[in-house]
Design a protein around this motif. Sequence first.
Motif, PDB file in Angstrom:
ATOM      1  N   GLY A 125       0.678  -1.311  -0.096  1.00 55.28           N
ATOM      2  CA  GLY A 125       0.010  -0.184  -0.102  1.00 55.28           C
ATOM      3  C   GLY A 125       0.975   1.236   0.156  1.00 55.28           C
ATOM      4  O   GLY A 125       1.936   1.406   0.734  1.00 55.28           O
ATOM      5  N   TYR A 126       0.216   2.391  -0.733  1.00 53.32           N
ATOM      6  CA  TYR A 126       1.011   3.526  -0.829  1.00 53.32           C
ATOM      7  C   TYR A 126       0.094   4.588  -0.813  1.00 53.32           C
ATOM      8  O   TYR A 126       0.107   5.546  -1.461  1.00 53.32           O
ATOM      9  CB  TYR A 126       2.198   3.433  -2.215  1.00 53.32           C
ATOM     10  N   GLY A 127      -0.815   4.426   0.076  1.00 51.93           N
ATOM     11  CA  GLY A 127      -1.491   5.651   0.400  1.00 51.93           C
ATOM     12  C   GLY A 127      -0.823   6.563   1.494  1.00 51.93           C
ATOM     13  O   GLY A 127       0.506   6.563   1.491  1.00 51.93           O
ATOM     14  N   LEU A 128      -1.837   7.330   2.312  1.00 56.08           N
ATOM     15  CA  LEU A 128      -1.237   8.270   3.093  1.00 56.08           C
ATOM     16  C   LEU A 128      -0.085   7.319   4.138  1.00 56.08           C
ATOM     17  O   LEU A 128       0.890   7.902   4.232  1.00 56.08           O
ATOM     18  CB  LEU A 128      -2.247   8.879   3.884  1.00 56.08           C
ATOM     19  N   GLY A 129      -0.474   6.187   4.482  1.00 53.14           N
ATOM     20  CA  GLY A 129       0.259   5.478   5.811  1.00 53.14           C
ATOM     21  C   GLY A 129       1.799   5.210   4.999  1.00 53.14           C
ATOM     22  O   GLY A 129       2.555   5.594   5.566  1.00 53.14           O
ATOM     23  N   GLY A 130       1.542   4.478   3.704  1.00 50.83           N
ATOM     24  CA  GLY A 130       2.752   4.246   3.351  1.00 50.83           C
ATOM     25  C   GLY A 130       3.534   5.130   2.832  1.00 50.83           C
ATOM     26  O   GLY A 130       4.823   5.036   3.121  1.00 50.83           O
ATOM     27  N   ARG A 131       3.068   6.304   2.259  1.00 48.93           N
ATOM     28  CA  ARG A 131       3.864   7.373   1.810  1.00 48.93           C
ATOM     29  C   ARG A 131       4.524   8.120   2.896  1.00 48.93           C
ATOM     30  O   ARG A 131       5.634   8.573   2.889  1.00 48.93           O
ATOM     31  CB  ARG A 131       3.032   8.225   0.795  1.00 48.93           C
ATOM     32  N   ALA A 132       3.783   8.605   3.920  1.00 51.35           N
ATOM     33  CA  ALA A 132       4.238   9.333   5.095  1.00 51.35           C
ATOM     34  C   ALA A 132       4.712   8.796   6.385  1.00 51.35           C
ATOM     35  O   ALA A 132       5.449   9.101   6.885  1.00 51.35           O
ATOM     36  CB  ALA A 132       3.102  10.455   5.262  1.00 51.35           C
ATOM     37  N   PHE A 133       3.935   7.520   6.653  1.00 48.55           N
ATOM     38  CA  PHE A 133       4.328   6.884   7.850  1.00 48.55           C
ATOM     39  C   PHE A 133       5.398   5.609   7.912  1.00 48.55           C
ATOM     40  O   PHE A 133       5.758   5.269   8.703  1.00 48.55           O
ATOM     41  CB  PHE A 133       3.286   6.559   8.333  1.00 48.55           C
ATOM     42  N   HIS A 134       5.605   5.211   6.728  1.00 50.28           N
ATOM     43  CA  HIS A 134       6.357   3.982   6.620  1.00 50.28           C
ATOM     44  C   HIS A 134       7.630   4.136   5.664  1.00 50.28           C
ATOM     45  O   HIS A 134       8.638   4.069   6.251  1.00 50.28           O
ATOM     46  CB  HIS A 134       5.391   2.742   6.032  1.00 50.28           C
ATOM     47  N   ALA A 135       7.391   4.419   4.439  1.00 50.90           N
ATOM     48  CA  ALA A 135       8.603   4.466   3.489  1.00 50.90           C
ATOM     49  C   ALA A 135       9.486   5.633   4.000  1.00 50.90           C
ATOM     50  O   ALA A 135      10.742   5.104   3.852  1.00 50.90           O
ATOM     51  CB  ALA A 135       8.103   4.801   1.996  1.00 50.90           C
ATOM     52  N   PRO A 136       9.123   6.949   4.329  1.00 46.14           N
ATOM     53  CA  PRO A 136      10.386   7.650   4.792  1.00 46.14           C
ATOM     54  C   PRO A 136      11.279   7.103   6.077  1.00 46.14           C
ATOM     55  O   PRO A 136      12.128   7.347   5.991  1.00 46.14           O
ATOM     56  CB  PRO A 136       9.523   8.774   5.213  1.00 46.14           C
ATOM     57  N   TYR A 137      10.300   6.413   6.745  1.00 52.58           N
ATOM     58  CA  TYR A 137      11.038   5.979   8.082  1.00 52.58           C
ATOM     59  C   TYR A 137      11.954   4.670   7.903  1.00 52.58           C
ATOM     60  O   TYR A 137      13.045   4.547   8.421  1.00 52.58           O
ATOM     61  CB  TYR A 137      10.029   5.894   9.326  1.00 52.58           C
ATOM     62  N   VAL A 138      11.539   3.891   7.114  1.00 53.72           N
ATOM     63  CA  VAL A 138      12.411   2.726   6.482  1.00 53.72           C
ATOM     64  C   VAL A 138      13.506   3.451   5.888  1.00 53.72           C
ATOM     65  O   VAL A 138      14.727   2.725   6.271  1.00 53.72           O
ATOM     66  CB  VAL A 138      11.712   1.789   5.659  1.00 53.72           C
TER      67      VAL A 138
END
Length: 340
Positions: A10-23
């Motif tokens: 998933g690459y909605g708000l969660g994937g884009r703002a809360f997951h990918a940047p932190y990984v």
Amino acid sequence: MREIGVGLIGYGLGGRAFHAPYVGVTPGMTLRAVVSRDADKVHADLPGMRVVPDVGALLAEPGIDLVIVSSPDALHAEHALAAIAAGKHVLVDKPFATTLADARHVAAAAEVGGRLLTVFQNRRWDSDFRTLKRLIAQGALGEIVQFESHFDRWRPVPAALWKEARVGGAWLDLGPHLVDQALQLFGMPEAISADLATLREAAPAPDYFHVTLRYPGRRVILHASKLVADHGLRFAVHGTAGSWIKHGTEPQEAAAVAGLTPGEGDWGFDPVPGMLTRGDGGGAAPAANERGDYRLFWDALAAAIRGAGPNPVPAGEAIAVMEVLEAGLLSAAEGRVVGL
């Protein structure tokens, strides 16, 4: 130190703002592939990232140790179970699942499979919540007798998004954050009383909740509405030694949505202090804020996967949140206090 390969569903708000940047900023973690139907959106942020069309394709990718489930709520359990069956560690976005039974099923599968399972309760690392924990630990408020936690918004027109129509509405969207914070501070309540309502015209699911968690000698009020123009209030906490009132929005989400890199500049700094009023007549004064930092969750997760530290959000804690959420749905549906 072997890299922890990560796959993101998933690459909605969660994937884009809360997951990918932190990984991307977590030492020893590498994002290897993303499940998305819109490769261009992913590549706009992550040039060259491998984008796959479905979960099966992701699980077939080599070098993936951790799967992040950031798909729509109704798919959380299905996707988590598939990842566990494929031998992956799993991070599930909130809510853990849409039912308590599904949450328990996923947790049991992870235990049997010997895989680490965690749930993204990032609000434990908010600036305001970390500040409140410090004040409580210092005894500045004494024994807490009334605790109010608000997640209000001004969104008078429902958006044509699945999130607006999610099962449970705002209670399963914002409620997991507020419930988790309450359980972290006070443990499981004795009972719950919940009022869920749909106040906006044509809203497809409840957009308002007012929930009271009942503890001996304490009441915890969790509140959210999407029809609050003045939505600055975040916490109102009253104890035997004083009160703390906090306004303002935790800054990390807005910074990530704006495209900033976690840790950049004054990341996590909340410029609006809460007001601490002493009950002994000592007056009121601003209480300095702790810095918010969701990277602490990610660092702890990486350590846990390597066997070098505890799970930052164990499945049992996430199941306790689901127990409260489900009891709240029952309370609202039947108009009664539900024991826990």
